[in-house]
Write a protein that holds these residues in place. Sequence first.
Motif, PDB file in Angstrom:
ATOM      1  N   UNK A  42       0.803  -1.222   0.000  1.00 50.70           N
ATOM      2  CA  UNK A  42       0.000   0.000   0.000  1.00 50.70           C
ATOM      3  C   UNK A  42       0.838   1.276   0.000  1.00 50.70           C
ATOM      4  N   UNK A  43       2.154   1.161   0.085  1.00 50.10           N
ATOM      5  CA  UNK A  43       3.009   2.347   0.095  1.00 50.10           C
ATOM      6  C   UNK A  43       3.276   2.772  -1.348  1.00 50.10           C
ATOM      7  N   UNK A  44       2.686   3.885  -1.756  1.00 48.06           N
ATOM      8  CA  UNK A  44       2.795   4.341  -3.152  1.00 48.06           C
ATOM      9  C   UNK A  44       3.573   5.644  -3.259  1.00 48.06           C
ATOM     10  N   UNK A  45       4.304   6.011  -2.204  1.00 51.62           N
ATOM     11  CA  UNK A  45       4.968   7.313  -2.207  1.00 51.62           C
ATOM     12  C   UNK A  45       6.057   7.433  -3.267  1.00 51.62           C
ATOM     13  N   UNK A  46       6.617   6.322  -3.712  1.00 51.55           N
ATOM     14  CA  UNK A  46       7.675   6.395  -4.716  1.00 51.55           C
ATOM     15  C   UNK A  46       7.163   6.513  -6.141  1.00 51.55           C
ATOM     16  N   UNK A  47       5.854   6.395  -6.340  1.00 57.11           N
ATOM     17  CA  UNK A  47       5.302   6.437  -7.694  1.00 57.11           C
ATOM     18  C   UNK A  47       5.229   7.863  -8.222  1.00 57.11           C
ATOM     19  N   UNK A  48       5.622   8.036  -9.476  1.00 54.67           N
ATOM     20  CA  UNK A  48       5.442   9.312 -10.152  1.00 54.67           C
ATOM     21  C   UNK A  48       4.201   9.230 -11.039  1.00 54.67           C
ATOM     22  N   UNK A  85      -0.577   4.035 -14.402  1.00 51.89           N
ATOM     23  CA  UNK A  85      -0.513   2.633 -14.812  1.00 51.89           C
ATOM     24  C   UNK A  85      -0.982   1.714 -13.677  1.00 51.89           C
ATOM     25  N   UNK A  86      -0.523   2.001 -12.472  1.00 55.91           N
ATOM     26  CA  UNK A  86      -0.904   1.180 -11.326  1.00 55.91           C
ATOM     27  C   UNK A  86      -2.396   1.287 -11.034  1.00 55.91           C
ATOM     28  N   UNK A  87      -2.938   2.484 -11.160  1.00 54.31           N
ATOM     29  CA  UNK A  87      -4.366   2.659 -10.900  1.00 54.31           C
ATOM     30  C   UNK A  87      -5.191   1.843 -11.886  1.00 54.31           C
ATOM     31  N   UNK A 114      -9.013  -0.805  -1.675  1.00 59.01           N
ATOM     32  CA  UNK A 114      -8.123   0.028  -0.862  1.00 59.01           C
ATOM     33  C   UNK A 114      -6.959   0.556  -1.698  1.00 59.01           C
ATOM     34  N   UNK A 115      -6.362  -0.334  -2.474  1.00 64.29           N
ATOM     35  CA  UNK A 115      -5.209   0.056  -3.279  1.00 64.29           C
ATOM     36  C   UNK A 115      -5.604   1.087  -4.330  1.00 64.29           C
ATOM     37  N   UNK A 116      -6.732   0.870  -4.985  1.00 64.13           N
ATOM     38  CA  UNK A 116      -7.191   1.820  -5.999  1.00 64.13           C
ATOM     39  C   UNK A 116      -7.536   3.168  -5.361  1.00 64.13           C
ATOM     40  N   UNK A 147       2.666  12.314   0.816  1.00 65.57           N
ATOM     41  CA  UNK A 147       1.577  13.083   0.220  1.00 65.57           C
ATOM     42  C   UNK A 147       0.207  12.580   0.638  1.00 65.57           C
ATOM     43  N   UNK A 148       0.069  11.267   0.765  1.00 68.52           N
ATOM     44  CA  UNK A 148      -1.223  10.710   1.137  1.00 68.52           C
ATOM     45  C   UNK A 148      -1.034   9.790   2.318  1.00 68.52           C
TER      46      UNK A 148
END
Length: 357
Positions: free
Chosen positions: A182-188, A194-196, A290-292, A353-354
């Motif tokens: 669930x840690x998405x802080x590294x995603x740009x 793409x992940x969404x 949750x992930x989305x 950020x989130x």
Amino acid sequence: MSDDQSREQHEGQTNFGHGRDGHNHNGHGRECHDDPDVRDPDDPDVRDPDDQHAREQEDKAPEPNQKDCRCDSSTIDTHLCKSEGLAREADFASKQKTDIDSTIQSYTKVRKEYPNLRKELLPQVNEITEQLERVQERIRCAMPKNTTAKRLDEAFEAILRTVEKCAGSLPTCVVEPCDFDLDVRGLELVGARRKLAEYEGKMATYRKCMLELLEEPTNLSARLAASVAAVKTLAEALAADPDADKLKQLYVEARVAERDVKLIWSGYNSASEYVDRLCLTLDCWLAAVDMATILTGRLGVLECRERSAAKRCKEMADNIVGETVMRYERDRAAGVRPAESDGTQSEPDFADDVAIR
């Protein structure tokens, strides 16, 4: 005159008009330099223009009277974008709430009722299985040659393998245990989009499987009823004294009925096996939601940052003179030397950020 008196007189003549340091002094106590190359370093009128120390003193900004309180307006975007991300999360989650609530309600109901339904139908399943075995034996005995049944079995098994390979043998979804990071802080930005899309696809898949599983009690009763009707039809056709060609057809129909009876339980050997599959599918669906949700928030933050950066750039480009003067005044007031300032505006820190749940 003694030697000591002679020496004192000589020293007095030598130091006439000088202090003990050998410098001339006027009546006001100021030093007077006869040598034009000797300058007072504290006198701005005579300071060496090439002196590095002098230039540094001239360029040095006044000492600030308090801490550096400069405010970089770009940091405001950090808060605004985080708020936008959280708002998107909340909006996405609220849209899923109705489906989640109704699904959990159905899950609770089915989880409680399925074991009792299975116990109720088990005697009927056993009975129809025995009836079918008797019908198959009667058909086999009525056929002129035993080799015919054997060849029909081989042909049936070959066709069945082909069908199972392309269509599957069981109607239920197979869901593996899911453990999402669930840690998405590294995603740009590109990665978040793409992940969404990936997890929205997982949501749809798990949701579809969940709906199928929730229909299992109803489908179970329907499959049993269909098998009962099929065996009854076979028995009636056999009683009509069919010819050899009709017997071959009835034999294959009996094999199909045999397969359908075995699939009445949809591959679940016990009630607990079905309930576990139901629970696992629900868990994976909720995890995908949750992930989305988190990715939706992250994407909101990143898109906000992109818009804010473009807006700041345009504002600065449209007001280069004003921004330059403002930057100069701020740096000078804070005691920042020109060599230490690159003239750029710092980027906001978007760490965390989130909320990471």
